[in-house]
Every structure is written in structure tokens, then in C-alpha cells.
Design an enzyme around this catalytic site. Sequence first.
Site, PDB file in Angstrom:
ATOM      1  N   HIS A  84       0.831  -1.219   0.000  1.00  0.00           N
ATOM      2  CA  HIS A  84       0.000   0.000   0.000  1.00  0.00           C
ATOM      3  C   HIS A  84       0.861   1.263   0.000  1.00  0.00           C
ATOM      4  CE1 HIS A  84       0.049   0.015   4.565  1.00  0.00           C
ATOM      5  NE2 HIS A  84      -0.012   1.311   4.377  1.00  0.00           N
ATOM      6  N   ASP A 224       1.243  -7.673   2.388  1.00  0.00           N
ATOM      7  CA  ASP A 224       1.350  -6.231   2.108  1.00  0.00           C
ATOM      8  C   ASP A 224       2.813  -5.804   1.913  1.00  0.00           C
ATOM      9  OD1 ASP A 224       0.871  -3.545   1.836  1.00  0.00           O
ATOM     10  OD2 ASP A 224      -0.421  -3.371   3.593  1.00  0.00           O
ATOM     11  N   SER A 636       3.964   2.326   8.439  1.00  0.00           N
ATOM     12  CA  SER A 636       3.773   1.360   7.368  1.00  0.00           C
ATOM     13  C   SER A 636       5.085   1.169   6.642  1.00  0.00           C
ATOM     14  CB  SER A 636       2.718   1.850   6.390  1.00  0.00           C
ATOM     15  OG  SER A 636       1.464   1.486   6.856  1.00  0.00           O
TER      16      SER A 636
HETATM   17  N1  ARG Z   1      -4.918   0.559   7.695  1.00  0.00           N
HETATM   18  C1  ARG Z   1      -3.627   0.678   7.081  1.00  0.00           C
HETATM   19  C2  ARG Z   1      -3.191   2.132   7.101  1.00  0.00           C
HETATM   20  O1  ARG Z   1      -3.697   2.893   7.840  1.00  0.00           O
HETATM   21  C3  ARG Z   1      -3.644   0.096   5.698  1.00  0.00           C
HETATM   22  C4  ARG Z   1      -4.376   0.899   4.685  1.00  0.00           C
HETATM   23  C5  ARG Z   1      -4.320   0.345   3.287  1.00  0.00           C
HETATM   24  N2  ARG Z   1      -5.156  -0.825   3.131  1.00  0.00           N
HETATM   25  C6  ARG Z   1      -6.493  -0.784   2.876  1.00  0.00           C
HETATM   26  N3  ARG Z   1      -7.143  -1.896   2.831  1.00  0.00           N
HETATM   27  N4  ARG Z   1      -7.131   0.337   2.685  1.00  0.00           N
HETATM   28  O2  ARG Z   1      -2.634   2.741   6.256  1.00  0.00           O
HETATM   29  N1  GLU Z   2      -1.267   1.496   7.595  1.00  0.00           N
HETATM   30  C1  GLU Z   2      -0.708   2.589   8.318  1.00  0.00           C
HETATM   31  C2  GLU Z   2       0.248   3.423   7.479  1.00  0.00           C
HETATM   32  O1  GLU Z   2       0.112   3.499   6.308  1.00  0.00           O
HETATM   33  C3  GLU Z   2      -0.062   2.077   9.555  1.00  0.00           C
HETATM   34  C4  GLU Z   2      -1.121   1.648  10.420  1.00  0.00           C
HETATM   35  C5  GLU Z   2      -1.222   2.482  11.630  1.00  0.00           C
HETATM   36  O2  GLU Z   2      -1.797   3.577  11.608  1.00  0.00           O
HETATM   37  O3  GLU Z   2      -0.672   1.967  12.603  1.00  0.00           O
HETATM   38  O4  GLU Z   2       1.088   4.112   7.959  1.00  0.00           O
END
Ligand code: ARG
Ligand code: GLU
Length: 701
Positions: A84, A224, A636
Site C-alpha cells: 500500500h 502487504d 507502514s
Molecule cells: N490501515 C492501514 C493504514 O492505515 C492500511 C491501509 C491500506 N489498506 C487498505 N485496505 N485500505 O494505512
Molecule cells: N497502515 C498505516 C500506514 O500506512 C499504519 C497503520 C497504523 O496507523 O498503525 O502508515
Amino acid sequence: MKKLLLSIILSVGALQPLMADEGMWLPMLVSQRIEDMQQKGFKLSAEDIYSVNKASLKDAVVLFGGGCTGEIVSDEGLLFTNHHCGYSHIQKLSSVEHDYLKDGFWAMNRSEELPAKGLTVSFLERMDDVTDEVLKGWHPSMGEAARDSIVRNNIKIIERKAVGLAPENKGLTARVEALFYSNKYYLFVFRVYRDIRLVAAPPSSIGKFGGETDNWMWPRHTGDFSIFRIYAGKDNMPADYSEENIPYTPKRSFTISRAGAKEGDFTFIYGCPASTKEYVISDEVKYVAEVSDPAKVEARTARLNIFIKYMNQSQKVRIQYSAKKASVANAWKKWQGESKGLIKLKSVAKKQKYEAEFEKWAKGSEFEGVTEKLHELYKEYNKYHFAYEYSTETVAAIELPKFAYSFAKAVQSKSVASTSFTTSLPSRAEIDAFYKDYYAPIDRDCFKALLELFNANVSDEMKPAAYKEMLQKYGGVEKWCDAIYNNSLFLTQSIVYSLTEKESAKIENDPAFEMYKVINSWRGELRKKENELMKDITLCYRLYMRGQMAFESGKSFYPDANRTLRVAYGKVKGFSPADGIEYLPVSTLKGIMQKDNPNIFDYNIPQSLRDIYAKGGYDNQPVCFIATNHTSGGNSGSPVISADGYLLGINFDRVWEGTMSDYNFDPEICRNICVDVRYILFIIKEIGHAEYLFNEMKFAE
Ligand code: ARG
Ligand code: GLU
């Protein structure tokens, strides 16, 4: 008994211990934590984590693009980050014939690697405490206005001095960051590489497996990851893209652990978390948990329901709105977890109790009354802040008016100098990008739903007069909506293409343009007011932060996250999200097969993965794991590192039940989610058939 003891300790503010595993520490000061880390299993030294004199792990950790972290996994510049995090670059390199997002991408040799234009990777060269230099020439008697301008000037000088013009300074950038609410200032010097190439990405059915359904959730089975390579000039220094460039030779790269992580193992994370607010006053937490998060969630629920309704009716619309939906749904889901978590933890009451004890202690000192002053300021600030935040989610989130307003610069330029009209128009590429993913029926429904919400939830006194007049002029939301979505010239791409200076009055009178203009200028006023109040709040926080550190003089404080490099440590550990449920800390390929369903988009895995699994023997193939490391957005792509300093996996998410950790970390349920590096190796080999990449990696059993 243990509980009683703990509550006695907790009730005496000054003795409050730092909760186990809480904290994002500055690498330069990790020597203050190293004893605790070693006690918990870490086998290396503080110098192995951060050193300016010799190669250390910091030299293998990078800021990837503007918002993620990455790690170096070979001596030839190979880099791992999340899928991502690479997403937008993989998308940009894709076309109808080559859909690398959907199908994945595997370079089979160096010449097949694809340059990711605009992508940068930054290495931290060094960091320094520059507090004294920043405050040089200032004395408290000179007042705050003087402080502001002296600080700003000194920072400019320090940053300029740090990058210099010498050849060894090629590609350096310097940033002075305020920490602990401007009680401290640190200089960060980065070297920024700008020839970065895509090496590999799994198909999104692996890299985004579980999609929005599993996002922020455990158990998780997402692969991921994506792989890039850093290129440098012949001198190993940053250079613009060139065929002549060579793979970058890092000072240090990670050894990959084949042993993996199991329950109880020590882990630590090196990365760039963006923003946490652990030391704010109860009023802010109360606002977030009880007002802001629920209101924003309600507005996004309305928007998502409309997206989904139309996405289910058409494959074309599903593709058009999938990225938009993902970004709306990501924070939407996080805010729900955050609000719920803060309420469950009784964070507000805990903070209020702490503030009362603080004030008792502060009597007669310079800190006396600072929390009360903050309470007062927040009352005023939250009025404006809510109107601003809520309008972002409602009246400013409607697509067509916002797009129409991107012509404002051209219209303004017309009244200044008529020649600049065409140059101020949005480019053809920007216009195309808008229409490619625009579906008017969705936007029309959103207009109605979001205006109703705005009307109901923003007080009349806060609403701009011009908005109320327009609402009246059109005779309500429905009719205003018809006026825009039946008549706006921005509904027709060909008309927009051909807009010339002569139509500038037509643009200005367009109902979509007109609406956003009103909203935009009102939001500008709100921002101004917010910033004024924020100045006073920030001043109080500087004092309150210093006060908290004096009040709890025995506690180690870590600065709130601000996208600077941090170290967090903890261990692999399951958790209990609710009564009667106990989560294990690792997931396996078996779980992917249990979720696999060709009829559900988020769970439809590639046939090749089914075939491999059918051969047997892969039930226990590790996929993801969770740990107690304190992380946030921006972590991330961060390396998850073992007690021996080996790479165990890549961080990519937190569990939903623990997303309140940006305000209140609870070691019982806050967990970060990582993809196991052994799953990455498995996918490289079995799906990508790119095992040749292993030749440049180092492994440890
Ligand atoms: N929750 C993670 C973050 O905050 C992953 C986001 C990307 N993945 C998704 N399914 N939208 O960035
Ligand atoms: N998916 C998040 C990012 O893109 C990290 C997840 C979180 O907030 O801990 O940084």
C-alpha cells in the site's frame, strides 16, 4: 492484590510508571532505553541501533516517499516496503495492457526494473539536539513574539549550515523539528535518493488480500509488501534517473530471519510514525472520542453507502470509485475503533484525574492554572475546529463543486491580467484525471446527504451567511442540488476542455463553482481563527509539557510522533479483544484458504496460490503476526526486527481495538500487525518465480 498495588501506584501521579511497551523513542537517545530492551531480550547494543561513527541499523532504514518507511535488504540497494506504500507508483506504471496492480509485477533482471518517477528514498545521516542554538539570542523576558522570529531565523541558519555545498553533501536536506511542544529542537539531516525503480509487487489479491473487510483487523492474511531498488550515480551519491546509474551500495543492510517470530519473542520497530498526541488535555480526548470521531464517521458512512450502492450496480463504477472508497473507508474504520477504545479505557476520566493531581502539585509554581487555561481555550477552539473538520467531511467533500473551483485561479487571473487566463487553467491531464473517476449520480446523492448532515450538525451561528442565503435563494437542498446537477457546465468534459477567457463570467456564475467559492472562503476564515487560538493553546502546551515532565520526574518521556525516525520495542503477543475471545499472534496460509472465496472480491486469491496449496505441506506457512510495538500511521513499511537485529517482517497496520493508541496506549490490547518475511520469500519464489533475488540477500536461521 497485584491490581490493588498497581492502582495505588497509578494514583500517585509522580510515581506513575511508563506502561510496558509504550513509547516511540528517538534513536539517538536509545542508550537511555537499552537496559530495558536488553532485559526484555534484545541482544545488541545501543550503538548497533544508532551511531554516527560506524554503520548501524539506522543506515538500513529509510523514509519511503513522503509518508512511509522502508528497509534495505541487500548490499545492492534492494528495498522492502508495503504494497500500500508502493501502490500509487505501481498504479502510475500500469496501463490497460499491463495492469501491475491487479496482476503483480516481477522484474526478472535489472534491465526490467521500472523507474518510479517522482519517488524518493531518504536516509537519516545524523540527528542532533540543537535546542541551545535554536534559542540563541532569546531570553524569556523578551516575550513570545520575539521567540517566534528568533527561532525561525536560527532554524534557517542551522538548516542551511547543515547541508552546505561541499561534494560530500550531495542530496542532503536538513530539517529542524520541534519536540515536546517546542521545549526541545532536533536537527535531522537526510540524504535523498531520487532514482528509485520498481522491482516487484505481488498481485493485489495477495498484496491487498482482505481489502477493506480485513483492514485494521486481526486475524489478518495480507501480503502487504512491494520491492524497489535504489540507484545512485557512479560516486554512490543521489542522482537524477539515468541509464548509467548503478545500484546503491548501502552502509548497512538487513539480514533476513528464516527462523521467524513466535509468541513471546522480542521485536523492535524502526520507522517514521507521523502523529500521536499522548500528552494533550482531557478536553481534546473528550472532543475526539465523543464529538469529532462519531460525527465524521456518520458523514463517511453516508458517503460510503452511496458509493457502495452504485458500485454494486456497475463494474465500471466499481473500478472508478475503488481507490476513493479505500481512502474514505480507511480513516472511517480507524475513527470508530479509536472512539470506542478511548471510551472503553475511560481515557477522559483518567486524564481529568491526572489534571486535578497536577494542579494540586503545581500550586504556587509557574505551572499553576495551565490546565484550566487550556480548558478555557478549548471551549472556544473546538467550536471553530468542529465546523472546519465537519465541513471537510461534508460540504467540502462533494466532488463537482470542488473540481469547478479548481478554475478559480484562471478566473482571478482574468481580472488581473487577461493574458494569464489560459496558463492558470487546470491542465488537460488534471481535467482527464477528474472525469476518468467521476460518476455524477454518486456525487448528486452525496450532495444531498452531506448538505443535510451539515445543516443539521453545524450550528446556525457558525454557518456562513452566504451559504444560508444561497440555500434560501434556491429554495432548499433538493432544488439547489437540481440547479447544480442539471445545469453545471462542469458536468460535460468537452465543454470544460474548450473553456476560454470569454467564458470566465460563465464559470463564475456556474452553480457548482459558486457553491464551492462560498464554502472555501468561509473555511479560510475558520482556519484563520483556529490558528489564532492554536497559538495560545500551543504556548500553554509548551508549559504544560514541561510541567508534566517535572510532575513525573521519575518517568521517561518520549516525544509525540512527528514523522521523525523512532524506535519502539515489545514482543510478539496475542490479545483478548472481548470477553471469551483470545487471539493467537500468528496467522498462516491455512487461514487464507479458509477465507478464499472467488465470489467475494476481497477474498478472491490467484488460482496459482490455490494450486500451490493443493500440493500439500503448506498449512503452517506463516503469513502475518502481531506484536506490542507502539506504532502509528507512517510506520507502514517499517522493519520489524528480532533480538539479534534480523528482519522478521514488515509492519503494515494496527488492530482496530487498539487504534486509540495515538492518544492512549494500552499494552493489553494495542497491537501492530506485520507481514512475516517468510511469507514474502514464499510469494517471491512461488508466485513471482523471482528467487534470483535471494542471491543478493543475506539470511540467518
Ligand atoms: N490501515 C492501514 C493504514 O492505515 C492500511 C491501509 C491500506 N489498506 C487498505 N485496505 N485500505 O494505512
Ligand atoms: N497502515 C498505516 C500506514 O500506512 C499504519 C497503520 C497504523 O496507523 O498503525 O502508515
